[in-house]
Scaffold this active site. Structure first.
Site, PDB file in Angstrom:
ATOM      1  N   LYS A 105       0.844  -1.205   0.000  1.00  0.00           N
ATOM      2  CA  LYS A 105       0.000   0.000   0.000  1.00  0.00           C
ATOM      3  C   LYS A 105       0.880   1.256   0.000  1.00  0.00           C
ATOM      4  CE  LYS A 105      -3.899  -2.090   2.370  1.00  0.00           C
ATOM      5  NZ  LYS A 105      -4.411  -2.507   3.664  1.00  0.00           N
ATOM      6  N   GLN A 119      -4.922  -1.315   9.678  1.00  0.00           N
ATOM      7  CA  GLN A 119      -4.897  -2.661   9.097  1.00  0.00           C
ATOM      8  C   GLN A 119      -5.549  -3.676  10.046  1.00  0.00           C
ATOM      9  OE1 GLN A 119      -3.830  -3.366   5.993  1.00  0.00           O
ATOM     10  NE2 GLN A 119      -4.202  -5.541   6.182  1.00  0.00           N
ATOM     11  N   ASP A 124     -11.384   3.173   4.246  1.00  0.00           N
ATOM     12  CA  ASP A 124     -11.833   1.777   4.197  1.00  0.00           C
ATOM     13  C   ASP A 124     -13.361   1.686   4.114  1.00  0.00           C
ATOM     14  OD1 ASP A 124     -10.050  -0.394   4.174  1.00  0.00           O
ATOM     15  OD2 ASP A 124      -9.439  -0.013   6.241  1.00  0.00           O
TER      16      ASP A 124
HETATM   17  N1  GUN Z   1      -7.220  -6.553   6.142  1.00  0.00           N
HETATM   18  C1  GUN Z   1      -7.545  -7.285   5.044  1.00  0.00           C
HETATM   19  N2  GUN Z   1      -8.206  -6.521   4.145  1.00  0.00           N
HETATM   20  C2  GUN Z   1      -8.296  -5.292   4.686  1.00  0.00           C
HETATM   21  C3  GUN Z   1      -8.858  -4.067   4.230  1.00  0.00           C
HETATM   22  O1  GUN Z   1      -9.433  -3.950   3.131  1.00  0.00           O
HETATM   23  N3  GUN Z   1      -8.745  -3.010   5.086  1.00  0.00           N
HETATM   24  C4  GUN Z   1      -8.135  -3.104   6.285  1.00  0.00           C
HETATM   25  N4  GUN Z   1      -8.081  -2.012   7.053  1.00  0.00           N
HETATM   26  N5  GUN Z   1      -7.587  -4.231   6.738  1.00  0.00           N
HETATM   27  C5  GUN Z   1      -7.678  -5.309   5.936  1.00  0.00           C
END
Ligand code: GUN
Length: 296
Positions: free
Chosen positions: A54, A98, A121
């Site tokens: 990311k 995350q 998100d």
């Molecule tokens: N963990 C796995 N997929 C995601 C996501 O799309 N967002 C977040 N914040 N954590 C994740």
């Protein structure tokens, strides 16, 4: 029939290029550089891979990336204090914590402490409510990526039968809301649904998000349907590690009209949509027009 393969890797590169173009214009015309803060608590190896990828892609599209890596035993109080600082920081337009978080932390409390306008998100309860009532919100990245691919492949989705297999807060439920927003007739099915193959065979659009490797076989697919496979499952076959979706690709591809592969389908779209959401949040924060085609 052999299905058309929907290439998510290529599509995601196109989305990122569009985002980069908007970011360059924001910089030259308004002196604004969007900023995305990613918070990782602990050392889960899969999460570390996601977070570093990311960060890399955020910088590649010209945005600022702020990574906050915290020890696994970080207290809830300290994590909430960090989020409060990020909420107040005008350089930060998007905040992502995350998941999963270590067990001693209350994920709902943590997610709901993020400023909804910075919740890229789309997990904050306010954004869930706004999406459910058809109002402007931040939309979860994976379902947004699926919607973009469906619109690109099918054009209008109006009146189509859509079946979403899976009822998670991150994918299944928001996916159903987005399809409803595009005037599909939507069914949310799951592992307890009676006659799941029969229900799935009604679908013009079949979205598989159950988290069970290769559960959806060709027998579940209506001839000509568009199949979106959200699953990413690591399995071992013939002594080798392999990544497979929730759809059994070979049998489904013989029946479907179009299908996303795993890997290279929905996966790459998730980060591309995270960047698109960060751009959208930045434009909203500065009362600037939102980018076209990058939101729901
Ligand atoms: N963990 C796995 N997929 C995601 C996501 O799309 N967002 C977040 N914040 N954590 C994740």
């Amino acid at each position: 029939m052999t299905a058309k393969v929907i290439d998510g890797k290529e599509f995601a590169a196109r989305v990122r290029a569009q985002v980069a173009e908007h970011v360059a214009r924001l910089k030259s015309e308004n002196g604004i550089v969007p900023g995305l803060a990613v918070v990782l608590v602990g050392e889960d190896p899969a999460s570390q891979v996601y977070v570093s990828s990311k960060g890399k892609m955020t910088v590649e599209v010209g945005m600022n990336s702020y990574e906050h890596k915290l020890a696994a035993d970080t207290s809830e109080k300290d994590l909430l204090a960090l989020i409060d600082r990020l909420n107040k920081d005008p350089k930060v337009n998007g905040i992502l914590v995350q998941l999963p978080l270590p067990g001693h932390l209350n994920s709902d409390l943590v997610i709901n402490s993020i400023d909804p306008a910075k919740d890229v998100d789309g997990f904050h309860i306010s954004n869930v409510g706004l999406l459910g009532t058809g109002q402007k919100s931040m939309v979860p990245c994976t379902p947004l990526g699926c919607l973009m691919m469906l619109r690109d492949h099918l054009g209008s989705l109006s009146g189509l039968n859509a079946v979403v297999v899976g009822r998670s807060n991150i994918v299944g439920k928001p996916m159903a809301q987005l399809l409803l927003g595009d005037s599909c007739t939507v069914t949310i099915a799951h592992s307890r649904t009676k006659d799941l193959p029969g229900v799935c065979r009604q679908a013009d659009i079949l979205v598989a998000a159950v988290g069970r490797p290769e559960m959806i076989t060709g027998d579940y697919v209506k001839p000509g349907a568009t199949v979106i496979d959200v699953g990413i499952n690591r399995i071992e076959r013939d002594g080798k590690a392999k990544l497979v979706g929730d759809v059994e690709y070979d049998s489904a591809a013989k029946v479907a009209g179009a299908i996303t592969p795993v890997p290279g389908g929905v996966g790459p779209m998730t980060i591309a949509c995270l960047l698109a959401n960060t751009l959208t949040a930045t434009c909203r924060a500065h009362n600037l027009p939102e980018p076209q085609g990058l939101t729901a």
